[in-house]
Every structure is written in structure tokens, then in C-alpha cells.
Design a protein around this motif. Structure first.
Motif, PDB file in Angstrom:
ATOM      1  N   PHE A  39      19.668 -10.515 -28.406  1.00  0.00           N
ATOM      2  CA  PHE A  39      19.751  -9.067 -28.510  1.00  0.00           C
ATOM      3  C   PHE A  39      20.551  -8.496 -27.344  1.00  0.00           C
ATOM      4  CE2 PHE A  39      15.510  -9.241 -30.820  1.00  0.00           C
ATOM      5  CZ  PHE A  39      16.043  -8.898 -32.044  1.00  0.00           C
ATOM      6  N   THR A  40      21.188  -7.366 -27.592  1.00  0.00           N
ATOM      7  CA  THR A  40      21.784  -6.586 -26.499  1.00  0.00           C
ATOM      8  C   THR A  40      20.755  -5.553 -26.068  1.00  0.00           C
ATOM      9  OG1 THR A  40      24.009  -6.848 -27.429  1.00  0.00           O
ATOM     10  CG2 THR A  40      23.670  -5.045 -25.852  1.00  0.00           C
ATOM     11  N   LEU A  41      20.395  -5.593 -24.784  1.00  0.00           N
ATOM     12  CA  LEU A  41      19.406  -4.647 -24.267  1.00  0.00           C
ATOM     13  C   LEU A  41      20.155  -3.399 -23.792  1.00  0.00           C
ATOM     14  CD1 LEU A  41      17.106  -7.091 -22.253  1.00  0.00           C
ATOM     15  CD2 LEU A  41      17.055  -6.506 -24.690  1.00  0.00           C
ATOM     16  N   ASP A  42      20.312  -2.454 -24.697  1.00  0.00           N
ATOM     17  CA  ASP A  42      21.197  -1.320 -24.435  1.00  0.00           C
ATOM     18  C   ASP A  42      20.488   0.033 -24.460  1.00  0.00           C
ATOM     19  OD1 ASP A  42      20.698  -1.597 -27.132  1.00  0.00           O
ATOM     20  OD2 ASP A  42      22.794  -1.785 -27.732  1.00  0.00           O
ATOM     21  N   LYS A  43      19.165   0.027 -24.335  1.00  0.00           N
ATOM     22  CA  LYS A  43      18.426   1.279 -24.273  1.00  0.00           C
ATOM     23  C   LYS A  43      17.364   1.193 -23.186  1.00  0.00           C
ATOM     24  CE  LYS A  43      15.809   4.598 -27.051  1.00  0.00           C
ATOM     25  NZ  LYS A  43      15.307   4.956 -28.408  1.00  0.00           N
ATOM     26  N   THR A  44      17.347   2.178 -22.293  1.00  0.00           N
ATOM     27  CA  THR A  44      16.361   2.203 -21.211  1.00  0.00           C
ATOM     28  C   THR A  44      15.178   3.081 -21.598  1.00  0.00           C
ATOM     29  OG1 THR A  44      18.059   1.864 -19.513  1.00  0.00           O
ATOM     30  CG2 THR A  44      15.951   2.788 -18.783  1.00  0.00           C
ATOM     31  N   ILE A  45      13.987   2.533 -21.421  1.00  0.00           N
ATOM     32  CA  ILE A  45      12.747   3.253 -21.722  1.00  0.00           C
ATOM     33  C   ILE A  45      11.996   3.502 -20.411  1.00  0.00           C
ATOM     34  CG2 ILE A  45      10.507   3.146 -22.889  1.00  0.00           C
ATOM     35  CD1 ILE A  45      12.701   3.315 -24.891  1.00  0.00           C
ATOM     36  N   LYS A  46      11.483   4.700 -20.243  1.00  0.00           N
ATOM     37  CA  LYS A  46      10.613   5.001 -19.104  1.00  0.00           C
ATOM     38  C   LYS A  46       9.194   5.192 -19.621  1.00  0.00           C
ATOM     39  CE  LYS A  46      13.941   7.010 -15.890  1.00  0.00           C
ATOM     40  NZ  LYS A  46      14.282   8.170 -15.032  1.00  0.00           N
ATOM     41  N   TYR A  47       8.251   4.581 -18.904  1.00  0.00           N
ATOM     42  CA  TYR A  47       6.862   4.638 -19.356  1.00  0.00           C
ATOM     43  C   TYR A  47       5.900   4.523 -18.175  1.00  0.00           C
ATOM     44  CZ  TYR A  47       2.422   2.853 -21.224  1.00  0.00           C
ATOM     45  OH  TYR A  47       1.094   2.646 -21.495  1.00  0.00           O
ATOM     46  N   GLU A  48       5.184   5.556 -17.897  1.00  0.00           N
ATOM     47  CA  GLU A  48       4.080   5.585 -16.940  1.00  0.00           C
ATOM     48  C   GLU A  48       4.367   4.797 -15.653  1.00  0.00           C
ATOM     49  OE1 GLU A  48       0.229   5.001 -18.599  1.00  0.00           O
ATOM     50  OE2 GLU A  48       0.546   6.494 -20.173  1.00  0.00           O
ATOM     51  N   GLY A  49       5.464   5.156 -15.003  1.00  0.00           N
ATOM     52  CA  GLY A  49       5.769   4.591 -13.689  1.00  0.00           C
ATOM     53  C   GLY A  49       6.741   3.444 -13.661  1.00  0.00           C
ATOM     54  N   SER A  51      10.368   1.460 -15.736  1.00  0.00           N
ATOM     55  CA  SER A  51      11.444   1.521 -16.732  1.00  0.00           C
ATOM     56  C   SER A  51      11.802   0.095 -17.118  1.00  0.00           C
ATOM     57  CB  SER A  51      12.672   2.247 -16.172  1.00  0.00           C
ATOM     58  OG  SER A  51      13.272   1.493 -15.146  1.00  0.00           O
ATOM     59  N   PHE A  52      12.342  -0.063 -18.318  1.00  0.00           N
ATOM     60  CA  PHE A  52      12.760  -1.378 -18.795  1.00  0.00           C
ATOM     61  C   PHE A  52      13.750  -1.161 -19.933  1.00  0.00           C
ATOM     62  CE2 PHE A  52       8.824  -0.072 -20.763  1.00  0.00           C
ATOM     63  CZ  PHE A  52       9.084  -0.194 -22.112  1.00  0.00           C
ATOM     64  N   LYS A  53      14.440  -2.225 -20.315  1.00  0.00           N
ATOM     65  CA  LYS A  53      15.459  -2.120 -21.359  1.00  0.00           C
ATOM     66  C   LYS A  53      15.028  -2.873 -22.611  1.00  0.00           C
ATOM     67  CE  LYS A  53      19.386  -1.499 -18.245  1.00  0.00           C
ATOM     68  NZ  LYS A  53      20.729  -1.996 -17.846  1.00  0.00           N
ATOM     69  N   ILE A  54      15.376  -2.269 -23.766  1.00  0.00           N
ATOM     70  CA  ILE A  54      15.124  -2.898 -25.057  1.00  0.00           C
ATOM     71  C   ILE A  54      16.354  -2.705 -25.941  1.00  0.00           C
ATOM     72  CG2 ILE A  54      12.625  -2.509 -24.916  1.00  0.00           C
ATOM     73  CD1 ILE A  54      12.984  -0.216 -26.951  1.00  0.00           C
ATOM     74  N   ARG A 192      14.002 -11.498 -21.010  1.00  0.00           N
ATOM     75  CA  ARG A 192      15.027 -10.621 -20.435  1.00  0.00           C
ATOM     76  C   ARG A 192      14.533  -9.181 -20.332  1.00  0.00           C
ATOM     77  NH1 ARG A 192      19.683  -9.745 -22.816  1.00  0.00           N
ATOM     78  NH2 ARG A 192      19.133 -10.501 -24.898  1.00  0.00           N
ATOM     79  N   ILE A 193      13.709  -8.751 -21.296  1.00  0.00           N
ATOM     80  CA  ILE A 193      13.097  -7.420 -21.193  1.00  0.00           C
ATOM     81  C   ILE A 193      12.197  -7.369 -19.958  1.00  0.00           C
ATOM     82  CG2 ILE A 193      11.434  -5.846 -22.260  1.00  0.00           C
ATOM     83  CD1 ILE A 193      12.579  -6.705 -24.983  1.00  0.00           C
ATOM     84  N   LEU A 194      11.401  -8.407 -19.758  1.00  0.00           N
ATOM     85  CA  LEU A 194      10.522  -8.462 -18.580  1.00  0.00           C
ATOM     86  C   LEU A 194      11.336  -8.447 -17.285  1.00  0.00           C
ATOM     87  CD1 LEU A 194       7.954 -11.176 -19.769  1.00  0.00           C
ATOM     88  CD2 LEU A 194       7.701  -8.687 -19.849  1.00  0.00           C
ATOM     89  N   LYS A 195      12.465  -9.124 -17.304  1.00  0.00           N
ATOM     90  CA  LYS A 195      13.319  -9.160 -16.128  1.00  0.00           C
ATOM     91  C   LYS A 195      13.895  -7.781 -15.797  1.00  0.00           C
ATOM     92  CE  LYS A 195      17.166 -11.795 -14.132  1.00  0.00           C
ATOM     93  NZ  LYS A 195      18.181 -12.858 -14.378  1.00  0.00           N
TER      94      LYS A 195
END
Length: 201
Positions: A39-49, A51-54, A192-195
Motif C-alpha cells: 500500500f501507499t501510505l498517503d493519508k495522515t490521521i490524527k487521533y488523541e495525541g 498521528s500516523f499514516k494509512i 509500516r503504519i506502526l512505524k
């Protein structure tokens, strides 16, 4: 007469406004294959302190059937039949019934991981749990990860990849749920999402 005519037109109006999800899902699968099954991780999500990419094609999933808190983030890839979630826990959650039998004094990281994995295990028939491992050092965050597999929601075996990451005094449980064949291709995408996890600014 006008009312009957309106009723006849409604299906055509709805069909004209519908998204062609079959086409969209096919494009996602083709892009996944062209990108060497990544997958291409091309969207950043912010959540309760944090951020990560999905992948940007992951859609909001409006049910919390696979999580504990309604405040959890839930997303799904319809193209590959993957469910993804993140939820935050802290010391104030130790009263919850799912975790009360798993409390390890001064080690809430393993407390929440063990409790969550056991909850997943008991939801499956003929289930099994992998050995728990620390996250690789290149993932930058302190955490643990393991998989749970058994007969569940998916045809064939259901696989849960579950990781808990500690950031300050919070513990974030990440889930990646799919069938065995898709997990074989996408487990590295979950890593990679965890990274990509960072403390939000």
C-alpha cells in the motif's frame, strides 16, 4: 399521476448518483499489485495525541464491533477486505472488565496487549496466539505485537495482527484484521503504519 411518475424516476436518480464501488475497488487492487503488493501510505490521521499514516482509500467504518471504546478510530479497505482500528487506553481504563484479570503492576504496555489479545482469542473458534514480540527498533516506538488466528468472521481463517504502543502515559492498541492470504501480503503494511506513528504536535 405525478406521484407515480416520481416513483418511477427515483431508481434512475439513485443509480445516476451512485459511486461505482466495483470500479474503485478494482483500481485499488490493481494499484496494490503494481506497487509490488504494498500500500501507499498517503493519508495522515490524527487521533488523541498521535498521528500516523494509512492508505487514502481506507474508508470510515461506522461500527465499533471489533473495538472496546466508541472513541476508537475504525477504517476499512473494501477492496481487500481489511479492517483497521486504533484506540487509546490509560491507567484510568484499568477498571474495565476486559482488562481487570490481566493487570501487571508497573507494566501497562503488556497489561493492555495481553487483555486485548485474549479478548480476540475468545471470539474465535479453534484459535491460536503467536508469541508476543517487541516491535522492531526501527519502528521507533516502544511496543509489542502478535497475531491471533482462528475461525471467525472471514471465510477460512480470520487473522488479527494486534500491537500496543506506549507514548507517554497512553497505550494505543492497533488492529489489522483480515483473512490469512491477505494478511500474508499486508502484514508488512501494518508494520509500516506502526512505524509512521508519532506524537502529535
Amino acid at each position: 399521476m405525478r406521484y407515480r411518475l416520481l416513483l418511477l424516476l427515483v431508481p434512475f436518480i439513485l443509480m445516476g448518483g451512485c459511486v461505482d464501488y466495483d470500479k474503485e475497488n478494482k483500481e485499488v487492487r490493481e494499484d496494490f499489485k503494481k506497487n509490488h503488493y504494498n500500500f501507499t501510505l498517503d493519508k495522515t490521521i490524527k487521533y488523541e495525541g498521535i498521528s500516523f499514516k494509512i492508505p487514502k482509500h481506507f474508508k470510515r467504518y461506522y461500527s465499533h464491533d471489533f473495538t472496546i471504546k466508541n472513541s476508537s478510530i475504525t477504517r476499512t479497505s473494501n477492496a481487500l477486505n481489511i479492517f483497521f482500528s486504533v484506540e487509546r487506553f490509560s491507567k484510568s481504563d484499568l477498571h474495565r472488565s476486559f482488562v481487570s484479570d490481566f493487570v501487571i503492576k508497573d507494566d501497562l504496555l503488556n497489561t493492555f496487549q495481553d487483555a486485548y489479545v485474549w479478548r480476540r482469542f475468545t471470539s474465535l473458534d479453534n484459535g491460536g496466539i503467536s508469541i508476543k514480540k517487541e516491535l522492531p527498533k526501527n519502528l521507533k516506538q516502544k511496543g509489542v505485537i502478535q497475531t491471533v488466528a482462528g475461525d471467525g468472521e472471514y471465510t477460512g481463517m480470520t487473522y488479527y495482527a494486534t500491537a500496543t504502543i506506549r507514548i507517554k502515559d497512553n497505550y494505543y492498541v492497533f488492529q489489522w484484521i483480515t483473512n490469512k492470504s491477505i494478511m500474508n501480503y499486508t502484514y508488512d503494511d501494518f508494520e509500516r503504519i506502526l512505524k509512521s506513528v508519532k506524537q502529535a504536535k
